[in-house]
Structure formats: structure tokens, C-alpha cells
Motif scaffolding. Structure first.
Motif, PDB file in Angstrom:
ATOM      1  N   PHE A 174      -6.157  19.916  39.587  1.00 33.58           N
ATOM      2  CA  PHE A 174      -5.286  18.967  40.297  1.00 33.58           C
ATOM      3  C   PHE A 174      -5.051  17.713  39.442  1.00 33.58           C
ATOM      4  CE2 PHE A 174      -4.284  15.647  43.389  1.00 33.58           C
ATOM      5  CZ  PHE A 174      -3.341  16.281  44.188  1.00 33.58           C
ATOM      6  N   ASN A 175      -6.136  17.170  38.889  1.00 32.13           N
ATOM      7  CA  ASN A 175      -6.016  15.959  38.067  1.00 32.13           C
ATOM      8  C   ASN A 175      -5.069  16.185  36.891  1.00 32.13           C
ATOM      9  OD1 ASN A 175      -7.780  14.634  39.742  1.00 32.13           O
ATOM     10  ND2 ASN A 175      -9.578  14.924  38.433  1.00 32.13           N
ATOM     11  N   CYS A 176      -5.164  17.368  36.283  1.00 32.26           N
ATOM     12  CA  CYS A 176      -4.256  17.666  35.160  1.00 32.26           C
ATOM     13  C   CYS A 176      -2.817  17.769  35.661  1.00 32.26           C
ATOM     14  CB  CYS A 176      -4.640  18.989  34.489  1.00 32.26           C
ATOM     15  SG  CYS A 176      -6.138  18.872  33.496  1.00 32.26           S
ATOM     16  N   LEU A 177      -2.604  18.456  36.769  1.00 30.72           N
ATOM     17  CA  LEU A 177      -1.233  18.710  37.224  1.00 30.72           C
ATOM     18  C   LEU A 177      -0.524  17.438  37.686  1.00 30.72           C
ATOM     19  CD1 LEU A 177      -1.515  22.139  39.103  1.00 30.72           C
ATOM     20  CD2 LEU A 177      -1.002  21.676  36.717  1.00 30.72           C
ATOM     21  N   VAL A 178      -1.273  16.473  38.224  1.00 33.93           N
ATOM     22  CA  VAL A 178      -0.613  15.235  38.675  1.00 33.93           C
ATOM     23  C   VAL A 178      -0.783  14.091  37.665  1.00 33.93           C
ATOM     24  CG1 VAL A 178      -0.877  15.857  41.115  1.00 33.93           C
ATOM     25  CG2 VAL A 178      -2.552  14.323  40.040  1.00 33.93           C
ATOM     26  N   GLY A 179      -1.595  14.308  36.630  1.00 34.75           N
ATOM     27  CA  GLY A 179      -1.802  13.230  35.655  1.00 34.75           C
ATOM     28  C   GLY A 179      -2.768  12.170  36.171  1.00 34.75           C
ATOM     29  N   ASN A 180      -3.795  12.607  36.901  1.00 34.73           N
ATOM     30  CA  ASN A 180      -4.815  11.645  37.359  1.00 34.73           C
ATOM     31  C   ASN A 180      -5.830  11.434  36.237  1.00 34.73           C
ATOM     32  OD1 ASN A 180      -6.516   9.956  38.764  1.00 34.73           O
ATOM     33  ND2 ASN A 180      -7.549  11.637  39.840  1.00 34.73           N
ATOM     34  N   THR A 181      -5.451  10.576  35.292  1.00 35.64           N
ATOM     35  CA  THR A 181      -6.324  10.354  34.135  1.00 35.64           C
ATOM     36  C   THR A 181      -7.322   9.213  34.388  1.00 35.64           C
ATOM     37  OG1 THR A 181      -4.613   8.926  33.208  1.00 35.64           O
ATOM     38  CG2 THR A 181      -4.626  11.218  32.466  1.00 35.64           C
ATOM     39  N   ASP A 182      -7.328   8.716  35.624  1.00 36.72           N
ATOM     40  CA  ASP A 182      -8.281   7.652  35.984  1.00 36.72           C
ATOM     41  C   ASP A 182      -9.521   8.272  36.644  1.00 36.72           C
ATOM     42  OD1 ASP A 182      -9.119   4.987  36.242  1.00 36.72           O
ATOM     43  OD2 ASP A 182      -8.435   4.900  38.310  1.00 36.72           O
ATOM     44  N   ASP A 183      -9.847   9.502  36.254  1.00 37.03           N
ATOM     45  CA  ASP A 183     -10.935  10.241  36.913  1.00 37.03           C
ATOM     46  C   ASP A 183     -12.275   9.937  36.246  1.00 37.03           C
ATOM     47  OD1 ASP A 183      -9.992  11.458  34.587  1.00 37.03           O
ATOM     48  OD2 ASP A 183     -10.748  13.422  35.174  1.00 37.03           O
ATOM     49  N   SER A 235      -3.905  20.300  29.382  1.00 37.76           N
ATOM     50  CA  SER A 235      -3.041  21.408  28.942  1.00 37.76           C
ATOM     51  C   SER A 235      -3.492  22.687  29.628  1.00 37.76           C
ATOM     52  CB  SER A 235      -3.109  21.585  27.423  1.00 37.76           C
ATOM     53  OG  SER A 235      -4.382  22.091  27.053  1.00 37.76           O
ATOM     54  N   LEU A 236      -2.567  23.618  29.733  1.00 39.52           N
ATOM     55  CA  LEU A 236      -2.884  24.906  30.360  1.00 39.52           C
ATOM     56  C   LEU A 236      -3.962  25.628  29.551  1.00 39.52           C
ATOM     57  CD1 LEU A 236      -2.160  26.889  32.600  1.00 39.52           C
ATOM     58  CD2 LEU A 236      -0.387  27.837  31.111  1.00 39.52           C
ATOM     59  N   ALA A 237      -3.808  25.593  28.222  1.00 37.15           N
ATOM     60  CA  ALA A 237      -4.783  26.289  27.368  1.00 37.15           C
ATOM     61  C   ALA A 237      -6.186  25.733  27.608  1.00 37.15           C
ATOM     62  CB  ALA A 237      -4.383  26.135  25.911  1.00 37.15           C
ATOM     63  N   ASN A 238      -6.280  24.422  27.737  1.00 39.09           N
ATOM     64  CA  ASN A 238      -7.607  23.822  27.935  1.00 39.09           C
ATOM     65  C   ASN A 238      -8.166  24.169  29.314  1.00 39.09           C
ATOM     66  OD1 ASN A 238      -9.791  22.384  26.950  1.00 39.09           O
ATOM     67  ND2 ASN A 238      -9.064  20.444  27.822  1.00 39.09           N
ATOM     68  N   ASP A 270       3.767  18.226  32.153  1.00 44.69           N
ATOM     69  CA  ASP A 270       4.325  19.590  32.064  1.00 44.69           C
ATOM     70  C   ASP A 270       3.217  20.562  31.705  1.00 44.69           C
ATOM     71  OD1 ASP A 270       7.001  19.707  32.603  1.00 44.69           O
ATOM     72  OD2 ASP A 270       7.539  18.770  30.677  1.00 44.69           O
ATOM     73  N   VAL A 271       2.335  20.843  32.643  1.00 44.17           N
ATOM     74  CA  VAL A 271       1.187  21.672  32.281  1.00 44.17           C
ATOM     75  C   VAL A 271       1.541  23.153  32.261  1.00 44.17           C
ATOM     76  CG1 VAL A 271      -1.158  22.358  32.977  1.00 44.17           C
ATOM     77  CG2 VAL A 271      -0.458  19.963  33.092  1.00 44.17           C
ATOM     78  N   VAL A 272       2.365  23.577  33.220  1.00 46.09           N
ATOM     79  CA  VAL A 272       2.720  24.987  33.310  1.00 46.09           C
ATOM     80  C   VAL A 272       4.134  25.151  32.757  1.00 46.09           C
ATOM     81  CG1 VAL A 272       3.117  26.895  34.926  1.00 46.09           C
ATOM     82  CG2 VAL A 272       1.258  25.279  35.332  1.00 46.09           C
ATOM     83  N   PRO A 273       4.344  26.123  31.836  1.00 42.21           N
ATOM     84  CA  PRO A 273       5.698  26.300  31.285  1.00 42.21           C
ATOM     85  C   PRO A 273       6.697  26.532  32.408  1.00 42.21           C
ATOM     86  CG  PRO A 273       4.109  27.725  30.175  1.00 42.21           C
ATOM     87  CD  PRO A 273       3.396  27.094  31.315  1.00 42.21           C
ATOM     88  N   HIS A 274       7.901  25.985  32.280  1.00 36.32           N
ATOM     89  CA  HIS A 274       8.901  26.120  33.340  1.00 36.32           C
ATOM     90  C   HIS A 274       9.252  27.574  33.565  1.00 36.32           C
ATOM     91  CE1 HIS A 274       9.442  22.031  34.373  1.00 36.32           C
ATOM     92  NE2 HIS A 274       9.470  21.704  33.104  1.00 36.32           N
TER      93      HIS A 274
END
Ligand SMILES: Nc1ncnc2c1ncn2[C@@H]1O[C@H](COP(=O)(O)OP(=O)(O)OP(=O)(O)O)[C@@H](O)[C@H]1O
Ligand SMILES: [Mg+2]
Length: 417
Positions: free
Chosen positions: A300-309, A355-358, A411-415
Motif C-alpha cells: 500500500f505504501n508503495c502504491l500511494v507513495g507513503n514514504t513517511d513510513d 518498484s514492482l520488482a522490489n 507508477d508501480v504497476v505497468p499500465h
């Protein structure tokens, strides 16, 4: 008894009790060779059948002197109960700058967890003032603005600020009582960016989306206070008692779990989710479900950009069975996309890289097979993408700001997936 400025007595609210009991003493000792923090449990506390440890790993229930030189010679479990930037700022308004002991002693609100502090064993820990109701929010909105502008608060409004003196985090907040429950009230800040959705609305929308992504969140709602949104989040460390008052549950941040294995923390800057999952196996009685939920939070944090985790934005709360368990999620943000984004804590072979790979590199450390992890990521991606704008607009966010925030999601998941 005279109080020693380098010592503090730690009190604890045992489950079901409204009055705390003395539990032990912390001393900040300066020795010839340096400094150390020391903690000893009181004998009378150890003799209680219902005694519980402040930290089951670093401070188990034993009759001995525990010593630390980490974290500025403090035990993280004690710091978790004290004020952070916001609470300290309010204390400074009233008493001027303090050392850590001073901040812990002068925090007067509903501090997180079950601990309380006093300067001497025969001086009871100062009780929190009676909780404010939601009608106080309007005045507080104004007073918080004064504080944020660095101006002195008129003495008649100081009592209003007392509840906030124990608050963690950096944003303006307080605790209020509403419908016989305690809530954390989080205000807009004068530092918020006008080109982004109002922070309380974004946090509320993300809590709702997280809930739909199978992440536990506290009950929450947004109140309109003189045209400004204030987020109410129910306190997960309090439970109303039938006769009045509240049971208080112990709290430990992810930092406390990480530091309960210092040799791990030492070699990994700021700790990592991977190490946290390892420590959860030590701290939790049934960790498997929590560790899988931790993975869903990372996604979830990756998909919304919650980098304040950071390590104080994940917590653990001890329930009636006395065991710590991953607390509901809180303090969710969505930072606009940048070319390379990183969470605050590492979780895969590419460290903290968003990233998706990570995300798919080491899901088994969190109890997920790769295929299942992929499904979780896709399901969350669809949930977030399909209702992000509607959630924000439904809460009153201007559609233009909601659309811009949507366009800034990582853009974590390719369109086309
Ligand atoms: N629902 C809750 N119940 C009990 N305690 C909570 C709850 N939500 C947050 N807390 C505690 O209050 C602290 C501050 O809350 P929060 O992290 O939401 O504030 P913040 O000012 O946005 O933080 P930051 O400085 O990380 O942006 C947390 O670190 C946690 O200890
Ligand atoms: Mg926070």
C-alpha cells in the motif's frame, strides 16, 4: 522525598484500572567513561501477579539494573510514551526548552500507551486533564495557528493546549472525547501545500482505501471546523470502562521492536521491514497474520507513495491478553511521485526502492509466495486507482486537487494491467 533531576519514576496503568501504580525508576547516569540510561523495576511491582514488562525483550520482568547507551541513553519503550515534536513545542511554550526527562514529566495529556511519569515515587504521576470535547476544536484551530507562527499563546488558552503536550508526531493535534470514546484529532497545518489535497482529507481517504486493501485501520471521520477539515482517529490504546474512565493499553513503536535487537539495527540504517518482521516473531504471540498484514502495508505504501513510513509510524499495542500485536495503521500520506522513490524502511533486494520488482523480490520474508504477492499488488492497485479520486472528492476535496494527486501516484504497476 527530594527528586533527582536525572531520575524519573515510571508508572503504569494496569489493564482495567484507572489509577496507575509505580513500576520502576529510570536514571540518566553520567560516569567517568561516559553516560548510560538505567532502569530498575520496583520490587513491589515485580511482586504483583498482574505485572507486565515495559518491553518484553529489553526490559523483561527481572530484579536487576538494565543499562543502555543507545538512542541517547534511553529505552525506546519509555520514549514512545513521551511527546514528539508537536507536544514538545507546546511544552516549550509553557516551560521553555527541556531535557528528555523534563519533556516526559511536563507532558500532561493522554499520552500514548499505558505509562505515566513522576519525579518521585511519592509524587503521583500527574493525571491528564479531563478530555476536551469536539466543541473545543474551533478555538484550538486558532490557537494551533498561533503556535505554528511561533507566537506566544494567551494564558487563558493554555489549558486548552495541555492535552496536546503529550502528543507524538509533528503535526498539530490533540485528544478529544466524543461519543464516549477517545479520538486523536489531527488538524491542518500552516505548512501544508495549497496545491495538494488538504492533509486531513488525504489521510482520511487513505485510511478508507487501506481498509479496503485488507489493512486494519482505526475508525475515523472528518469534521468541518469553521471550514477547515479536522480528522478524528479513534485511539486504539484506550478502551472505555463500564464504570467510566478508560483502560490504557501498552504501546511500542516499530523503533522499539527494532532496537530490541540492537545488533540488527546497528548494521541497517533506520532498521527495515524485514528486521521488523523478524522481531515481530519474538514480540507477538501469533505473528503470522500480522507479518502478512505488514507486507500488505508495504505494498500500500508503495502504491500511494507513503514514504513517511518511518519507524514511529508503525506501532504495536498490547491488548487484554498482555501480548503486543501490530496496531491498526495510522499516519498515511501520499507523497507526489519523484523519479526514484524510497520508503523509509527497506523491504526487498533493492532496499527501500518503490518498484514492482522490489515488492516481488522477497515476499516470502513476510509469509507470501510470489504469485500470491503479485495478486495482492494487483488487487490493491485496482482498488486504489478506481476509488482514490472519489474518496477524496466525497470528503470535500476540490476535484482539481484530487485529480492532480491521482496523476502524481507512483507508477508501480505497468499500465494496462
Ligand atoms: N489511532 C491512534 N491511537 C493511539 N495512538 C495513535 C493513533 N494514531 C497515532 N497515534 C500515536 O500518535 C503519534 C502521532 O500520530 P501521527 O503519527 O498520526 O502524527 P503526525 O504528526 O502525522 O506524525 P509525523 O510526524 O510522523 O507526520 C503516533 O506516532 C502514534 O504513537
Ligand atoms: Mg507520525
Amino acid at each position: 522525598m527530594t527528586s533527582d533531576p536525572s531520575s524519573l519514576f515510571v508508572w503504569i496503568h494496569l489493564p482495567g484500572r484507572t489509577e496507575p501504580v509505580v513500576c520502576g525508576r529510570f536514571t540518566h547516569r553520567r560516569t567517568g567513561g561516559g553516560e548510560a540510561g538505567e532502569f530498575v523495576y520496583g520490587r513491589s511491582y515485580l511482586a504483583r501477579a498482574e505485572a507486565v514488562p515495559l518491553d518484553p525483550v529489553v526490559l523483561p520482568l527481572q530484579e536487576r539494573v538494565f543499562s543502555t547507551t543507545h538512542l541517547g541513553c534511553w529505552f525506546s519503550a519509555l520514549l514512545d510514551s513521551g511527546p514528539d515534536d508537536w507536544g514538545r513545542r507546546l511544552i516549550e511554550q509553557m516551560h521553555g526548552p527541556q531535557d528528555t526527562i523534563g519533556y516526559l514529566l511536563r507532558a500532561r495529556g493522554q499520552n500514548v500507551g499505558a505509562l505515566a511519569f513522576s519525579p518521585a515515587p511519592d509524587t503521583p504521576a500527574s493525571a491528564a486533564p479531563a478530555p476536551l470535547g469536539v466543541e473545543a476544536l474551533e478555538r484550538l484551530l486558532e490557537v494551533h495557528r498561533t503556535v505554528e507562527h511561533g507566537e506566544a499563546v494567551a494564558s487563558e488558552y493554555r489549558d486548552l493546549l495541555l492535552q496536546g503536550t503529550s502528543a507524538g508526531g509533528a503535526r498539530p493535534k490533540t485528544t478529544v472525547e466524543h461519543e464516549r470514546r477517545l479520538w486523536l484529532a489531527k488538524f491542518p497545518s500552516s505548512r501544508d501545500r495549497p496545491e495538494e489535497p488538504p492533509v486531513p482529507l488525504m489521510e482520511a481517504a487513505l485510511l478508507t482505501l487501506a481498509d479496503r486493501c485488507d489493512i486494519r485501520v482505526p475508525t475515523h471521520r472528518v469534521l468541518d471546523v469553521s471550514g477547515a477539515p479536522v480528522l478524528l482517529v479513534e485511539r486504539f490504546d484506550r478502551e472505555p470502562l463500564p464504570g467510566g474512565g478508560y483502560s490504557r493499553w501498552r504501546y511500542a513503536s516499530a523503533r522499539t521492536l527494532l532496537w530490541s535487537r540492537p545488533e540488527v539495527q546497528q548494521y541497517s540504517y533506520m532498521g527495515s521491514y524485514t528486521n521488523l518482521a523478524r522481531q515481530m516473531r519474538v514480540w507477538e504471540r501469533t505473528p503470522v497474520q500480522s507479518i502478512r498484514e505488514l507486507y500488505r502495508r508495504i505494498v500500500f505504501n508503495c502504491l500511494v507513495g507513503n514514504t513517511d513510513d518511518h519507524d514511529r509510524n508503525t506501532g504495536f499495542v498490547a491488548g487484554p491478553d498482555g501480548f503486543f500485536r501490530l496496531a491498526p495503521a495510522f499516519d498515511l500520506t501520499a507523497r507526489p511521485r519523484t523519479p526514484r522513490m524510497y520508503l523509509a524502511l527497506a523491504f526487498g533486494s533493492q532496499g527501500a526502492e518503490v518498484s514492482l520488482a522490489n515488492l516481488l523480490s522477497e515476499p516470502e520474508n513476510f509469509g507470501y509466495e510470489r504469485d500470491e504477492a503479485q495478486e495482492v499488488i494487483l488487487a490493491q492497485w485496482r482498488t486504489i486507482r478506481s476509488s482514490f479520486v472519489d474518496e477524496l472528492v466525497g470528503l470535500g476535496c476540490p476535484p482539481r486537487l484530487a485529480a492532480r494527486a491521482f496523476d502524481s501516484l507512483p507508477d508501480v504497476v505497468p499500465h494496462g494491467r
